[in-house]
Design an enzyme around this catalytic site. Structure first.
Site, PDB file in Angstrom:
ATOM      1  N   HIS A  99      18.364  -0.484  42.134  1.00  0.00           N
ATOM      2  CA  HIS A  99      19.670  -0.985  41.658  1.00  0.00           C
ATOM      3  C   HIS A  99      19.566  -2.433  41.188  1.00  0.00           C
ATOM      4  CE1 HIS A  99      21.481   2.545  43.735  1.00  0.00           C
ATOM      5  NE2 HIS A  99      20.515   2.289  44.617  1.00  0.00           N
ATOM      6  N   SER A 119      13.521 -21.044  19.480  1.00  0.00           N
ATOM      7  CA  SER A 119      14.855 -20.984  18.906  1.00  0.00           C
ATOM      8  C   SER A 119      14.964 -22.030  17.813  1.00  0.00           C
ATOM      9  CB  SER A 119      15.893 -21.262  20.003  1.00  0.00           C
ATOM     10  OG  SER A 119      17.080 -21.771  19.428  1.00  0.00           O
ATOM     11  N   LYS A 154      13.980 -23.292  24.306  1.00  0.00           N
ATOM     12  CA  LYS A 154      13.887 -21.835  24.435  1.00  0.00           C
ATOM     13  C   LYS A 154      12.476 -21.280  24.212  1.00  0.00           C
ATOM     14  CE  LYS A 154      16.756 -19.176  25.034  1.00  0.00           C
ATOM     15  NZ  LYS A 154      17.830 -18.637  24.198  1.00  0.00           N
ATOM     16  N   GLU A 211      11.612  -7.658  23.214  1.00  0.00           N
ATOM     17  CA  GLU A 211      12.938  -7.172  22.809  1.00  0.00           C
ATOM     18  C   GLU A 211      12.823  -6.188  21.648  1.00  0.00           C
ATOM     19  OE1 GLU A 211      15.952 -10.599  22.844  1.00  0.00           O
ATOM     20  OE2 GLU A 211      14.019 -11.569  23.076  1.00  0.00           O
TER      21      GLU A 211
END
Ligand code: ARG
Length: 469
Positions: free
Chosen positions: A155, A276, A282, A289
């Site tokens: 979970h 970024s 970043k 992704e």
């Protein structure tokens, strides 16, 4: 000029004809089309349908065309409807009527299925090798992690301590199933369609068993009607590719979470991350992704293909032409995604402090309960006792390692002096007993088994090359 213009009064409407052209993508089957045609010419020669001279001429030119296509991919182009028309045009351009005899007793319906089967047989081992490379990268990470500990999650909440190696080998296990599923798809594709004709079979006495052997197939299709539209092997391949993408996507998701600032279990290499344009701090996991995102594309190809197949009446229908772009796209998606996943996994570095720290604390509650069970307390009762301890510790912002012996005894008289030792992450993993568990000996054996698999499965023995002719 098409392969079928004889029956028609007018030239085709460009909008309708262009709509049906597949040469733009089925040129990827060029090599396989020539392979199949060489075997067909030989079979027609053996059946005395073609003269020895015509057979020889056809085979010589096919080989020459193949050479040219290999040397210069731009050679495989033109105004042709599809790759089959292209090969035949080249043949006729060079040897005239002999070339016009090649298609005797054969239909493009069986030919295109044959080509795609040959194609998958060539290409599936490459995908399997890419997956195996990723399995090897997981095994390397498992080895480098040694005895390092981390939490496991259910979970997405901390569950029980595990070895970092166990985590990497869990992903390797899924990828190995994908390797096997791709093999199953190759097995589905492993049947010769030639001899089926357009739908009813061919009337020339070709030896299909010999043809199958010649082309490296282990069997001949059972029924010519079925053969003309059977693309189950395409569905199997798309399913195998989709499931592999699902596994890559899940691994990507784990790593996106675990490399983020909140977890910081692993550090992405600068080489497999992006920045970024606005926020200088970043370090984004773009490759992971994209792997996750491209899973949708593969599943879409599978879904799309199943829908295309579902309404087809018996026999060949042009809808079947859609199979190729689905196969090529799913194949490419899986190939680039496993390469990207490999680039990320092979360069990950482990932050042992972070994983070790996260693997301790209240997540050892099950081990504390197991300790009581070892002292004869029924598990349900032990669960209650430890639950109450957890509630108190949570309220006090402490964990098991902060308890004094008196406080242990206060919770239950069954806690002996060795209780604190049971409540460590190392004791927790050592307490596991089964071969599939995170017990360090079991994980060491699992890593060895994984290495053995890598050696035995890869490099795969090459199938007998049908191009040897
Ligand atoms: N381009 C076609 C395909 O991919 C080849 C088979 C054509 N057969 C036919 N009867 N029109 O399916």
């Amino acid at each position: 000029m098409t392969l079928w213009s004889g029956r028609f009064d007018t030239a085709p409407d460009p909008a309708a004809f262009d709509f049906g052209i597949s040469f733009g993508f089925d040129r990827a089957l060029f090599e396989d089309d020539v392979t199949g045609s060489l075997a067909w010419a030989e079979a027609l020669g053996a059946a005395a349908v073609l003269s020895a001279e015509d057979t020889q001429a056809i085979m010589d030119v096919l080989r020459a065309i193949r050479e040219e296509g290999r040397r210069d991919p731009a050679f495989v182009s033109g105004p042709d409807e599809d790759v089959h028309s292209f090969v035949e045009r080249k043949l006729v351009e060079r040897i005239g009527d002999a070339g016009r005899r090649l298609h005797t007793g054969r239909s493009r319906n069986e030919q295109v299925s044959l080509d795609l089967r040959l194609y998958l047989r060539r290409r599936i081992p490459l995908l399997q090798a890419a997956l195996a490379r990723l399995v090897a990268a997981c095994a390397d990470q498992a080895e480098q992690a040694g005895a390092a500990l981390m939490p496991s999650y259910t979970h997405l909440r901390r569950a029980q301590p595990i070895l970092v190696a166990h985590f990497f080998l869990s992903h390797a296990s899924a990828l190995r199933r994908d390797h096997a599923k791709l093999q199953a798809a190759a097995d589905d594709a492993d049947a010769l369609t030639l001899g089926s004709g357009a739908i009813a079979g061919t009337s020339y006495p070709v030896d299909t068993a010999l043809l199958a052997r010649r082309l490296g197939f282990s069997r001949v299709v059972r029924n010519s009607i079925d053969a003309s539209s059977d693309r189950d092997f395409v569905a199997s391949f798309l399913f195998a590719a989709s499931l592999a993408m699902v596994h890559l996507s899940r691994m990507a998701e784990d790593l996106i979470i675990f490399t983020g600032e909140e977890h910081g279990f692993f550090e992405l290499s600068d080489a497999s991350a992006t920045g970024s344009s606005m926020m200088p701090q970043k370090k984004n996991p773009d490759p992971l992704e994209l792997v996750r995102g491209k899973c949708g594309r593969a599943v879409g190809r599978l879904t799309g293909w199943l829908v295309t197949m579902k309404g087809l009446p018996s026999g060949y229908n042009k809808d079947l032409q859609e199979d190729k772009e689905a196969v090529f796209d799913a194949e490419h998606t899986l190939a680039v995604s496993s390469a990207a996943a490999h680039a990320v996994v092979s360069r990950l570095s482990l932050n042992v402090q972070r994983t070790g720290h996260a693997a301790s604390g209240l997540m050892l509650a099950t081990d504390v309960a197991d300790y009581l069970v070892s002292r004869g307390v029924p598990f349900r009762r032990a669960h209650e006792v430890v639950g109450a301890m957890v509630r108190r510790l949570l309220a006090e912002g402490r964990d098991f390692s902060d308890l004094t012996m008196a406080q242990w005894r206060d919770a239950s008289e069954m806690f002996g002096d060795d209780a604190p030792r049971a409540a460590t992450a190392l004791a927790s993993v050592q307490a596991r007993r089964t071969p599939q568990s995170t017990n360090p000996d079991a994980v060491r054996a699992a890593l060895r088994e994984c290495r053995d698999w890598l050696i035995s499965e890869n490099p795969k023995p090459q199938p007998p090359s049908p191009n040897a002719q």
